[in-house]
Design a protein around this motif. Structure first.
Motif, PDB file in Angstrom:
ATOM      1  N   ALA A 161       0.823  -1.205   0.000  1.00  0.00           N
ATOM      2  CA  ALA A 161       0.000   0.000   0.000  1.00  0.00           C
ATOM      3  C   ALA A 161       0.858   1.257   0.000  1.00  0.00           C
ATOM      4  O   ALA A 161       0.358   2.348  -0.112  1.00  0.00           O
ATOM      5  N   GLY A 162       2.169   1.119   0.096  1.00  0.00           N
ATOM      6  CA  GLY A 162       3.076   2.263   0.059  1.00  0.00           C
ATOM      7  C   GLY A 162       3.170   2.945   1.397  1.00  0.00           C
ATOM      8  O   GLY A 162       2.384   2.658   2.278  1.00  0.00           O
ATOM      9  N   ALA A 163       4.111   3.832   1.625  1.00  0.00           N
ATOM     10  CA  ALA A 163       5.133   4.192   0.650  1.00  0.00           C
ATOM     11  C   ALA A 163       6.512   3.874   1.220  1.00  0.00           C
ATOM     12  O   ALA A 163       6.774   4.141   2.373  1.00  0.00           O
ATOM     13  N   SER A 164       7.361   3.310   0.383  1.00  0.00           N
ATOM     14  CA  SER A 164       8.728   3.043   0.814  1.00  0.00           C
ATOM     15  C   SER A 164       9.660   3.856  -0.072  1.00  0.00           C
ATOM     16  O   SER A 164       9.252   4.444  -1.072  1.00  0.00           O
ATOM     17  N   ASP A 165      10.949   3.855   0.291  1.00  0.00           N
ATOM     18  CA  ASP A 165      11.950   4.548  -0.515  1.00  0.00           C
ATOM     19  C   ASP A 165      11.911   4.107  -1.974  1.00  0.00           C
ATOM     20  O   ASP A 165      12.251   4.873  -2.870  1.00  0.00           O
ATOM     21  N   SER A 166      11.491   2.870  -2.201  1.00  0.00           N
ATOM     22  CA  SER A 166      11.519   2.321  -3.566  1.00  0.00           C
ATOM     23  C   SER A 166      10.757   3.183  -4.552  1.00  0.00           C
ATOM     24  O   SER A 166      11.090   3.217  -5.738  1.00  0.00           O
ATOM     25  N   MET A 167       9.713   3.878  -4.087  1.00  0.00           N
ATOM     26  CA  MET A 167       8.911   4.638  -5.058  1.00  0.00           C
ATOM     27  C   MET A 167       9.750   5.702  -5.762  1.00  0.00           C
ATOM     28  O   MET A 167       9.543   5.979  -6.935  1.00  0.00           O
ATOM     29  N   TYR A 168      10.743   6.275  -5.039  1.00  0.00           N
ATOM     30  CA  TYR A 168      11.584   7.296  -5.680  1.00  0.00           C
ATOM     31  C   TYR A 168      12.508   6.693  -6.726  1.00  0.00           C
ATOM     32  O   TYR A 168      12.792   7.322  -7.747  1.00  0.00           O
ATOM     33  N   PHE A 169      12.992   5.490  -6.472  1.00  0.00           N
ATOM     34  CA  PHE A 169      13.843   4.827  -7.460  1.00  0.00           C
ATOM     35  C   PHE A 169      13.006   4.360  -8.656  1.00  0.00           C
ATOM     36  O   PHE A 169      13.388   4.550  -9.802  1.00  0.00           O
ATOM     37  N   ARG A 170      11.864   3.776  -8.357  1.00  0.00           N
ATOM     38  CA  ARG A 170      11.005   3.307  -9.468  1.00  0.00           C
ATOM     39  C   ARG A 170      10.564   4.467 -10.338  1.00  0.00           C
ATOM     40  O   ARG A 170      10.469   4.345 -11.558  1.00  0.00           O
ATOM     41  N   ALA A 171      10.292   5.597  -9.697  1.00  0.00           N
ATOM     42  CA  ALA A 171       9.847   6.764 -10.465  1.00  0.00           C
ATOM     43  C   ALA A 171      10.947   7.225 -11.427  1.00  0.00           C
ATOM     44  O   ALA A 171      10.657   7.847 -12.446  1.00  0.00           O
ATOM     45  N   LEU A 172      12.214   6.909 -11.115  1.00  0.00           N
ATOM     46  CA  LEU A 172      13.325   7.257 -12.013  1.00  0.00           C
ATOM     47  C   LEU A 172      13.607   6.129 -13.010  1.00  0.00           C
ATOM     48  O   LEU A 172      14.606   6.162 -13.732  1.00  0.00           O
ATOM     49  N   GLY A 173      12.769   5.112 -13.011  1.00  0.00           N
ATOM     50  CA  GLY A 173      12.925   4.013 -13.960  1.00  0.00           C
ATOM     51  C   GLY A 173      13.874   2.919 -13.476  1.00  0.00           C
ATOM     52  O   GLY A 173      14.302   2.078 -14.260  1.00  0.00           O
ATOM     53  N   ILE A 174      14.228   2.942 -12.196  1.00  0.00           N
ATOM     54  CA  ILE A 174      15.129   1.919 -11.661  1.00  0.00           C
ATOM     55  C   ILE A 174      14.294   0.850 -10.955  1.00  0.00           C
ATOM     56  O   ILE A 174      13.583   1.148  -9.988  1.00  0.00           O
ATOM     57  N   PRO A 175      14.364  -0.416 -11.429  1.00  0.00           N
ATOM     58  CA  PRO A 175      13.570  -1.451 -10.776  1.00  0.00           C
ATOM     59  C   PRO A 175      14.004  -1.618  -9.323  1.00  0.00           C
ATOM     60  O   PRO A 175      15.193  -1.510  -9.018  1.00  0.00           O
ATOM     61  N   SER A 176      13.049  -1.861  -8.450  1.00  0.00           N
ATOM     62  CA  SER A 176      13.371  -1.980  -7.033  1.00  0.00           C
ATOM     63  C   SER A 176      12.588  -3.141  -6.424  1.00  0.00           C
ATOM     64  O   SER A 176      11.402  -3.316  -6.710  1.00  0.00           O
ATOM     65  N   TYR A 177      13.297  -3.914  -5.592  1.00  0.00           N
ATOM     66  CA  TYR A 177      12.703  -5.131  -5.046  1.00  0.00           C
ATOM     67  C   TYR A 177      12.843  -5.139  -3.521  1.00  0.00           C
ATOM     68  O   TYR A 177      13.962  -5.047  -3.004  1.00  0.00           O
ATOM     69  N   GLY A 178      11.728  -5.244  -2.827  1.00  0.00           N
ATOM     70  CA  GLY A 178      11.740  -5.301  -1.365  1.00  0.00           C
ATOM     71  C   GLY A 178      12.031  -6.721  -0.925  1.00  0.00           C
ATOM     72  O   GLY A 178      11.273  -7.646  -1.241  1.00  0.00           O
ATOM     73  N   VAL A 179      13.154  -6.897  -0.201  1.00  0.00           N
ATOM     74  CA  VAL A 179      13.641  -8.246   0.120  1.00  0.00           C
ATOM     75  C   VAL A 179      14.049  -8.366   1.584  1.00  0.00           C
ATOM     76  O   VAL A 179      15.136  -8.855   1.895  1.00  0.00           O
ATOM     77  N   SER A 180      13.218  -7.925   2.481  1.00  0.00           N
ATOM     78  CA  SER A 180      13.537  -8.033   3.908  1.00  0.00           C
ATOM     79  C   SER A 180      13.892  -9.474   4.276  1.00  0.00           C
ATOM     80  O   SER A 180      13.292 -10.428   3.768  1.00  0.00           O
ATOM     81  N   ALA A 181      14.873  -9.604   5.177  1.00  0.00           N
ATOM     82  CA  ALA A 181      15.284 -10.946   5.618  1.00  0.00           C
ATOM     83  C   ALA A 181      14.638 -11.310   6.949  1.00  0.00           C
ATOM     84  O   ALA A 181      15.080 -12.230   7.627  1.00  0.00           O
ATOM     85  N   ILE A 182      13.595 -10.591   7.315  1.00  0.00           N
ATOM     86  CA  ILE A 182      12.882 -10.912   8.562  1.00  0.00           C
ATOM     87  C   ILE A 182      11.779 -11.929   8.260  1.00  0.00           C
ATOM     88  O   ILE A 182      10.971 -11.732   7.356  1.00  0.00           O
ATOM     89  N   PHE A 183      11.787 -13.013   9.029  1.00  0.00           N
ATOM     90  CA  PHE A 183      10.682 -13.963   8.995  1.00  0.00           C
ATOM     91  C   PHE A 183      10.001 -13.839  10.357  1.00  0.00           C
ATOM     92  O   PHE A 183      10.651 -13.999  11.388  1.00  0.00           O
ATOM     93  N   MET A 184       8.717 -13.534  10.375  1.00  0.00           N
ATOM     94  CA  MET A 184       8.025 -13.500  11.667  1.00  0.00           C
ATOM     95  C   MET A 184       6.542 -13.785  11.502  1.00  0.00           C
ATOM     96  O   MET A 184       6.013 -13.803  10.398  1.00  0.00           O
ATOM     97  N   ARG A 185       5.887 -14.023  12.642  1.00  0.00           N
ATOM     98  CA  ARG A 185       4.457 -14.272  12.641  1.00  0.00           C
ATOM     99  C   ARG A 185       3.739 -12.931  12.591  1.00  0.00           C
ATOM    100  O   ARG A 185       4.227 -11.952  13.161  1.00  0.00           O
ATOM    101  N   PRO A 186       2.561 -12.867  11.954  1.00  0.00           N
ATOM    102  CA  PRO A 186       1.824 -11.595  11.944  1.00  0.00           C
ATOM    103  C   PRO A 186       1.622 -11.063  13.363  1.00  0.00           C
ATOM    104  O   PRO A 186       1.652  -9.859  13.586  1.00  0.00           O
ATOM    105  N   ASP A 187       1.486 -11.965  14.349  1.00  0.00           N
ATOM    106  CA  ASP A 187       1.296 -11.568  15.748  1.00  0.00           C
ATOM    107  C   ASP A 187       2.488 -10.803  16.322  1.00  0.00           C
ATOM    108  O   ASP A 187       2.372 -10.136  17.340  1.00  0.00           O
ATOM    109  N   ASP A 188       3.664 -10.973  15.691  1.00  0.00           N
ATOM    110  CA  ASP A 188       4.864 -10.316  16.211  1.00  0.00           C
ATOM    111  C   ASP A 188       5.150  -9.001  15.509  1.00  0.00           C
ATOM    112  O   ASP A 188       6.152  -8.354  15.766  1.00  0.00           O
TER     113      ASP A 188
END
Ligand SMILES: [Zn+2]
Length: 464
Positions: free
Chosen positions: A406-433
């Motif tokens: 739903a936005g917004a992350s830093d990626s929107m500024y890179f994507r807006a410049l035509g640079i592909p951006s991929y969100g790849v957090s290395a956190i695994f957790m339960r929705p409860d956490d």
């Protein structure tokens, strides 16, 4: 939000309480990540306190100790703010090739100590978690990523091309540093962002799915205004400003934007269906095959977790009007908040709302909130393969799906410049956490060792 101690919720849900009992990471790199995270939490990088440069300084000392050349590290203040952006260059073999950027952010959302159970700016390790503001958003991934990068540096590894850590300092507020950062790194081949995507665990700690954030909806607020001469409430005329606004809001409330399907959401529906409850799964498959399948679109739209992926949504969120109980209203305003599907501009969404309202007495104005529009990033096969490989060495066979947030992350500024951006957090957790932005934010210690490894594998794969 009320914090429920783990032992209580574990009892209530009959979960194996031991799964998060890990008190400390097992590997040296994991331990270093925890040290970085603790140090970072204790620098309150909240907007207005001017602490982002201090944290950058502490991280610089660590990076230099790990072998980075101080010439390759810089902090650039952004005029008119108390923050800036932090760039660390890891020279590669081909210095001319476009660099790969890793993006995270150093700032955090405000936290009021009196509302927390523990001080938000003291890192507390307890019950298998690190507690503190920023533990998950975004100092957790910052720490794991830095630990991986420092390990690679010490080992003598040289990336195929330059790896640039592009770190912003006001992602949670105005994103001025993000705009400057993206501008400074506009020659990037692509961006991987630690503040998006990630792994979801079930209540019994089993990995369910890994999401790669590859797009975000754009955000817009529209202010509706109705004005009138007013007068004594005992002498009403044919027009009433509150009545007119009510009719306009009822129309907006009832209106549905047409369903949309993009390459990303198609892959999301297809990838998510196999693990979804049967009735929803059928709708996902049907909608992915044909976005004009109204029944499927409506079934998905009925669920809050999916409605945003089906269409643009615009909802009334605030109303203000009238000035006295016995007077005809002279002015009524309302706010319509929209989350717009990539491909539709904010201006277009406003025009559609005007048509829906269809009343010249109701004016519509788009509010400037610093938000910008950005396209969906293409699901590059090399990227999806690299991400999948990095995820599978901690969770073999896990489903990896692209995701639109739903936005917004830093990626929107890179994507807006035509640079592909991929969100790849290395956190695994339960929705409860998940307590990002909320009280008692925390990161499971158990995610740190595999998280550092995930970052290391991902960087090695992308920059091999
Ligand atoms: Zn964040």
């Amino acid at each position: 939000m009320r914090f429920v101690p783990l032992a209580v919720s574990a009892l209530a849900l009959a979960m194996p309480a031991a799964a998060y009992a890990q008190a400390t990471p097992a590997t040296p790199a994991g331990q270093e990540a925890l040290e970085i995270l603790k140090e970072a939490i204790e620098v309150p990088t909240v907007a207005g306190r001017g602490n982002v440069p201090k944290l950058a300084e502490k991280l610089t000392a660590r990076l230099v100790a790990a072998g980075f050349d101080p010439k390759d590290i810089s902090f650039t203040p952004v005029e008119g703010t108390d923050t800036g952006y932090f760039i660390v260059r890891y020279p590669g073999k081909d210095r001319k090739a476009k660099p790969v950027v890793v993006n995270v952010h150093l700032d955090v959302v405000e936290a009021k100590p009196e509302d927390w159970e523990r001080d938000p700016f003291t890192a507390v390790v307890e019950n298998g978690y690190v507690f503190g503001r920023g533990a998950s958003d975004n100092k957790g991934d910052t720490a794991m990523m830095l630990a991986a990068v420092m390990k690679l540096k010490r080992s003598g590894w040289v990336p195929s091309r330059d790896l640039v850590l592009g770190i912003s300092g006001d992602e949670e507020t105005l994103m001025r540093s993000t705009a400057k950062l993206a501008e400074a790194l506009k020659d990037a081949e692509l961006v991987i962002n630690g503040d998006g995507g990630g792994g979801e665990l079930s209540n019994d700690f089993q990995p369910i799915v890994y999401s790669v954030q590859a797009a975000e909806k754009s955000y817009a607020d529209f202010k509706l205004t109705v004005t009138d001469e007013g007068g004594h409430s005992s002498r009403p005329g044919s027009f009433n400003a509150i009545g007119a606004m009510s009719r306009a809001l009822a129309k907006v409330d009832a209106y549905r934007f047409p369903p949309q399907l993009s390459p990303l959401t198609k892959a999301y529906w297809e990838g998510t269906a196999p693990n979804a409850p049967e009735d929803v799964a059928e709708a996902m498959v049907a909608f992915a095959a044909d976005p004009n399948n109204t029944a499927a679109a409506e079934r998905l739209s009925a669920r809050p977790e999916y409605v945003g992926l089906v269409r643009t949504t615009c909802v009334p969120t605030m109303v203000n009007g009238g000035h006295a109980a016995n007077a005809l209203p002279q002015s009524v305003t309302a706010n319509i908040n929209c989350r717009i599907f990539p491909g539709t501009s904010r201006v277009q969404a406003g025009e559609i709302l005007k048509q829906v309202i269809d009343d010249p007495r109701v004016t519509l104005e788009m509010m400037d909130d610093g938000s910008i529009e950005s396209p969906e990033s293409p699901l590059r096969k090399d990227m999806m393969d690299a991400i999948t490989k990095a995820v599978h060495q901690r969770a073999p066979g896990l489903t990896v799906v692209p995701q639109m947030s739903a936005g917004a992350s830093d990626s929107m500024y890179f994507r807006a410049l035509g640079i592909p951006s991929y969100g790849v957090s290395a956190i695994f957790m339960r929705p409860d956490d998940e307590f990002a932005h909320g009280l008692n934010e925390r990161l499971p210690i158990a995610t740190i060792d595999p998280g550092v490894k995930q970052w290391e594998t991902l960087l090695r794969e992308i920059l091999k």
